[in-house]
Design a protein around this motif. Sequence first.
Motif, PDB file in Angstrom:
ATOM      1  N   UNK A 196       0.815  -1.216   0.000  1.00  0.00           N
ATOM      2  CA  UNK A 196       0.000   0.000   0.000  1.00  0.00           C
ATOM      3  C   UNK A 196       0.849   1.267   0.000  1.00  0.00           C
ATOM      4  N   UNK A 197       2.009   1.246   0.629  1.00  0.00           N
ATOM      5  CA  UNK A 197       2.892   2.417   0.594  1.00  0.00           C
ATOM      6  C   UNK A 197       3.347   2.706  -0.838  1.00  0.00           C
ATOM      7  N   UNK A 198       3.724   1.658  -1.575  1.00  0.00           N
ATOM      8  CA  UNK A 198       4.097   1.825  -2.986  1.00  0.00           C
ATOM      9  C   UNK A 198       2.917   2.357  -3.787  1.00  0.00           C
ATOM     10  N   UNK A 199       1.726   1.884  -3.461  1.00  0.00           N
ATOM     11  CA  UNK A 199       0.515   2.291  -4.171  1.00  0.00           C
ATOM     12  C   UNK A 199       0.227   3.777  -3.960  1.00  0.00           C
ATOM     13  N   UNK A 200       0.396   4.241  -2.744  1.00  0.00           N
ATOM     14  CA  UNK A 200       0.182   5.664  -2.448  1.00  0.00           C
ATOM     15  C   UNK A 200       1.157   6.520  -3.260  1.00  0.00           C
ATOM     16  N   UNK A 201       2.401   6.066  -3.373  1.00  0.00           N
ATOM     17  CA  UNK A 201       3.403   6.788  -4.167  1.00  0.00           C
ATOM     18  C   UNK A 201       3.065   6.772  -5.655  1.00  0.00           C
ATOM     19  N   UNK A 202       2.293   5.775  -6.086  1.00  0.00           N
ATOM     20  CA  UNK A 202       1.970   5.621  -7.506  1.00  0.00           C
ATOM     21  C   UNK A 202       0.775   6.456  -7.953  1.00  0.00           C
ATOM     22  N   UNK A 203       0.100   7.132  -7.029  1.00  0.00           N
ATOM     23  CA  UNK A 203      -1.056   7.956  -7.420  1.00  0.00           C
ATOM     24  C   UNK A 203      -0.600   8.968  -8.468  1.00  0.00           C
ATOM     25  N   UNK A 204      -1.360   9.035  -9.559  1.00  0.00           N
ATOM     26  CA  UNK A 204      -1.026   9.906 -10.678  1.00  0.00           C
ATOM     27  C   UNK A 204      -0.263   9.189 -11.778  1.00  0.00           C
ATOM     28  N   UNK A 205       0.143   7.949 -11.519  1.00  0.00           N
ATOM     29  CA  UNK A 205       0.922   7.176 -12.489  1.00  0.00           C
ATOM     30  C   UNK A 205       0.046   6.214 -13.277  1.00  0.00           C
ATOM     31  N   UNK A 206       0.550   5.837 -14.438  1.00  0.00           N
ATOM     32  CA  UNK A 206      -0.116   4.852 -15.282  1.00  0.00           C
ATOM     33  C   UNK A 206       0.310   3.464 -14.798  1.00  0.00           C
ATOM     34  N   UNK A 207      -0.669   2.609 -14.467  1.00  0.00           N
ATOM     35  CA  UNK A 207      -0.360   1.307 -13.883  1.00  0.00           C
ATOM     36  C   UNK A 207      -1.164   0.187 -14.555  1.00  0.00           C
ATOM     37  N   UNK A 208      -0.757  -1.024 -14.262  1.00  0.00           N
ATOM     38  CA  UNK A 208      -1.444  -2.247 -14.688  1.00  0.00           C
ATOM     39  C   UNK A 208      -1.940  -2.938 -13.426  1.00  0.00           C
ATOM     40  N   UNK A 209      -3.204  -3.381 -13.454  1.00  0.00           N
ATOM     41  CA  UNK A 209      -3.780  -4.083 -12.313  1.00  0.00           C
ATOM     42  C   UNK A 209      -4.423  -5.365 -12.816  1.00  0.00           C
ATOM     43  N   UNK A 210      -4.115  -6.461 -12.139  1.00  0.00           N
ATOM     44  CA  UNK A 210      -4.734  -7.749 -12.466  1.00  0.00           C
ATOM     45  C   UNK A 210      -5.499  -8.221 -11.239  1.00  0.00           C
ATOM     46  N   UNK A 211      -6.779  -8.555 -11.467  1.00  0.00           N
ATOM     47  CA  UNK A 211      -7.599  -9.158 -10.425  1.00  0.00           C
ATOM     48  C   UNK A 211      -7.946 -10.564 -10.888  1.00  0.00           C
ATOM     49  N   UNK A 212      -8.694 -11.275 -10.097  1.00  0.00           N
ATOM     50  CA  UNK A 212      -9.101 -12.628 -10.477  1.00  0.00           C
ATOM     51  C   UNK A 212      -9.958 -12.599 -11.744  1.00  0.00           C
ATOM     52  N   UNK A 213     -10.765 -11.544 -11.880  1.00  0.00           N
ATOM     53  CA  UNK A 213     -11.716 -11.465 -12.989  1.00  0.00           C
ATOM     54  C   UNK A 213     -11.232 -10.655 -14.185  1.00  0.00           C
ATOM     55  N   UNK A 214     -10.433  -9.589 -13.948  1.00  0.00           N
ATOM     56  CA  UNK A 214     -10.110  -8.642 -15.024  1.00  0.00           C
ATOM     57  C   UNK A 214      -8.667  -8.162 -14.966  1.00  0.00           C
ATOM     58  N   UNK A 215      -8.289  -7.483 -16.055  1.00  0.00           N
ATOM     59  CA  UNK A 215      -7.013  -6.786 -16.132  1.00  0.00           C
ATOM     60  C   UNK A 215      -7.299  -5.361 -16.584  1.00  0.00           C
ATOM     61  N   UNK A 216      -6.587  -4.399 -15.992  1.00  0.00           N
ATOM     62  CA  UNK A 216      -6.798  -2.994 -16.309  1.00  0.00           C
ATOM     63  C   UNK A 216      -5.470  -2.295 -16.528  1.00  0.00           C
ATOM     64  N   UNK A 217      -5.469  -1.338 -17.438  1.00  0.00           N
ATOM     65  CA  UNK A 217      -4.384  -0.389 -17.607  1.00  0.00           C
ATOM     66  C   UNK A 217      -5.011   0.986 -17.483  1.00  0.00           C
ATOM     67  N   UNK A 218      -4.449   1.823 -16.631  1.00  0.00           N
ATOM     68  CA  UNK A 218      -5.014   3.151 -16.487  1.00  0.00           C
ATOM     69  C   UNK A 218      -4.227   3.985 -15.499  1.00  0.00           C
ATOM     70  N   UNK A 219      -4.696   5.199 -15.315  1.00  0.00           N
ATOM     71  CA  UNK A 219      -4.046   6.119 -14.396  1.00  0.00           C
ATOM     72  C   UNK A 219      -4.670   5.975 -13.014  1.00  0.00           C
ATOM     73  N   UNK A 220      -3.826   5.760 -12.026  1.00  0.00           N
ATOM     74  CA  UNK A 220      -4.292   5.654 -10.648  1.00  0.00           C
ATOM     75  C   UNK A 220      -4.626   7.053 -10.156  1.00  0.00           C
TER      76      UNK A 220
END
Length: 145
Positions: free
Chosen positions: A84-108
């Motif tokens: 979560x600390x890394x995630x807070x630092x990533x706010x405003x950045x373009x990221x990739x997220x994978x969940x059990x159901x989906x994959x997303x690319x977007x700006x946090x």
Amino acid sequence: MELKKIESDLKTFLDEKGRHLFEVKYHKKDTTLSILLDDTLNMDELEKISEELSEYMDKYEDEFEDNYILDVSTVGVERPIRNEDDLIKAVGSYIYVKTKENEYNGTLKEYKDGIMTLEVKDKTRKKDVSIEYKNTKKVRYAVEF
């Protein structure tokens, strides 16, 4: 094998060399010890530090059941977001997220109370998607094209 002890010793060793340790993992299946550095290095620098790490790791040879392959690399632009600390630092950045159901690319856009708000493209429109961090399988920085 005391991987935490090895990781701590490696961090001290690398700090003395002006390098930054990102992560150490041992992959038992293919007997690979991966050392990931949080530095920008050219091939010559990476080769030099790999040789130094190989010599340094010789003192731990009895810690491993089998011979292992030493893999030294750098994090790169698609670095993992590990907590979560890394995630807070990533706010405003373009990221990739994978969940059990989906994959997303977007700006946090935001991370609050365990929920990530990601702005993603849906064909020609942008929309916000809310994702619970605890339900993610993988989160990393991404390159936007």
